[in-house]
Design an enzyme around this catalytic site. Sequence first.
Site, PDB file in Angstrom:
ATOM      1  CG  ASP A 204      -1.931   1.038   1.275  1.00 37.60           C
ATOM      2  OD1 ASP A 204      -2.742   1.065   0.330  1.00 37.60           O
ATOM      3  OD2 ASP A 204      -1.964   1.852   2.226  1.00 37.60           O
ATOM      4  CD  GLU A 240      -2.235   2.634  -3.644  1.00 32.65           C
ATOM      5  OE1 GLU A 240      -3.329   3.144  -3.896  1.00 32.65           O
ATOM      6  OE2 GLU A 240      -1.774   2.571  -2.496  1.00 32.65           O
TER       7      GLU A 240
HETATM    8  C1  NOJ Z   1      -4.474   3.095  -0.549  1.00 35.31           C
HETATM    9  C2  NOJ Z   1      -5.670   2.200  -0.486  1.00 35.31           C
HETATM   10  O1  NOJ Z   1      -5.882   1.657  -1.768  1.00 35.31           O
HETATM   11  C3  NOJ Z   1      -6.832   3.042  -0.031  1.00 35.31           C
HETATM   12  O2  NOJ Z   1      -8.034   2.319  -0.066  1.00 35.31           O
HETATM   13  C4  NOJ Z   1      -6.566   3.582   1.349  1.00 35.31           C
HETATM   14  O3  NOJ Z   1      -7.585   4.471   1.730  1.00 35.31           O
HETATM   15  C5  NOJ Z   1      -5.235   4.316   1.382  1.00 35.31           C
HETATM   16  N1  NOJ Z   1      -4.182   3.565   0.770  1.00 35.31           N
HETATM   17  C6  NOJ Z   1      -4.820   4.583   2.815  1.00 35.31           C
HETATM   18  O4  NOJ Z   1      -4.478   3.374   3.417  1.00 35.31           O
END
Ligand code: NOJ
Length: 555
Positions: A204, A240
């Site tokens: 993440d 990501e």
């Molecule tokens: C990225 C995640 O995809 C999202 O859903 C989340 O709100 C943020 N990171 C914070 O963790």
Amino acid sequence: MRVTDTSDLWWKTAVFYNLDVETYLDWNDDGVGDLEGLAHRLDHLAELGVTCLWLAPFYPSPQRDNGYDISDYYGVDPRYGHLGDFVEVVRTARDRGMRVIVDLVVNHTSDQHPWFRAARSSPDSRFREFYQWRDDVPADQPANMFPDVEDGVWSYDDEAGQYYRHSFYSHQPDLATDRQAVRDEIAKVIGFWLQLGIDGFRVDAVPHLIATDDGAEHEFLQALRGYVSRRSGGGMMLGEVNLPYDEMVPFFGADDGDELTMQFDFVANQALYLSLARQDAGPLRAALAARPALARGNQWGNFVRNHDELTLDQLSDDERDEVFEAFAPLESQRIHGRGIVRRLPPMLDGDPRRIRMVYSLMFSTPGAPVLFYGEEIGMGENPAVRGRGAVRTPMQWTDEAGGGFSRAPADDLTAPLAVEGWAPEHVNVSRQRHETDSLLRFVQGLARHYRASPEIGWGELTLLESGHDCVLAHAVSSSTGTLVAVHNFAPDGRSVDLDLAPLGLDLGDGVRLTDLLGERTTPDEASAAGRHRVELEGYGHRWLRVLRPDEKRLV
Ligand code: NOJ
């Protein structure tokens, strides 16, 4: 050991599928999906052709950010079951030929995590240094990732008597990942889940995670990846990183791709929507042409939608407005000034030709496809749910009340179901299993052809001239063969004369092109000067396998 020494680069040709246990299948009818329910649907996923599940966060959490606010890295939220159920899912998935990756959310914890509770309670706590503190707010603080919800990235904590940093919601304090003590804890978390049998992580918020300015920012990712590889030979990290290509590339690692194994291609994703809005293949073509080359062990994750807003932050203001106008005309369909909270089928008015063309593109673009649950049956969103929750409605299995997701009363469901034309009554797995021409069968076919075409995962991309702005023609070639794909972004048909010369192919040499998806209505023909004519319907799509005279492949 160099990363590319690993012989098992399974992710190069994997079909990923992201789901949230909470909204997949409720086995005990309390209104919340659970691991036992998921275990009972692994056959659906295996039949679909999925080879790797990506489980959204299922850890104990106050659930103020869909589980991305973790209060215990070593457990399962009791609403979903327990660790024994988790291991059962992993074991059964493997039995069906599927791997499992889980979310690694270590940019931040929940403010309810014991580390933060201890940290805020005293400056002398050994956990104080796990987070980032200041006595005042810097004048030039960066924008928060949720700018319409949070004023900035520093909030004052009364108990601590200091400001703490949070890139996302204020209830998600950022960990101080530059501290060795924090890194050691993260390594333990990684080791724990690998030991339970998983094959890697969706990482993440990567750019936030290593946002240090001491020049050594990538050393942390290298260390994480090295640790994953040592603990699990086939372990991978899918990151990501929503940035332009030149800023994404360093996250794969300068030394032969030794940081993130895969990254989602946010650039091509945003260009895809601009192409759809304009009915012009140009933007997507330009994005694919600009894609940097990757080391052998790295891969792109191609996606159409994910669990967040469809972010359009890399488009110019004018381009974003074009996409907004086409697909999110209402203010309520937009969020954070940059994204859309709808799923694809409603954005395309449910047009099956256009929806299929988009998934055909996703599966034929070099890289590995990543499906979001429900895409295989064309689920829509629930516009009455505010924010990103609109696209996180329960999976639709049958036309019963509760959509076959749960038998609990509607008011007890963890999230409301989709409604009206998108309700389970109209869109569900059960019906589509029995219809030969359903989207489910179509996506199943794409997965089958993708898996039989390793050149899509391994090969080189060649963009071909199609002679039409609205048609994207591309080829992927590797030692296993060549696949040509043609996609029409316009509603009316086109005769496309493909010039195959850039592929070094001479149709006079007995080379043939065979239609893999069997959608052809007009026979193709070899036309003059080595060109191959393809008749493409409005929003049509074609996969053509290049067959050389000595080809033994089954098509
Ligand atoms: C990225 C995640 O995809 C999202 O859903 C989340 O709100 C943020 N990171 C914070 O963790």
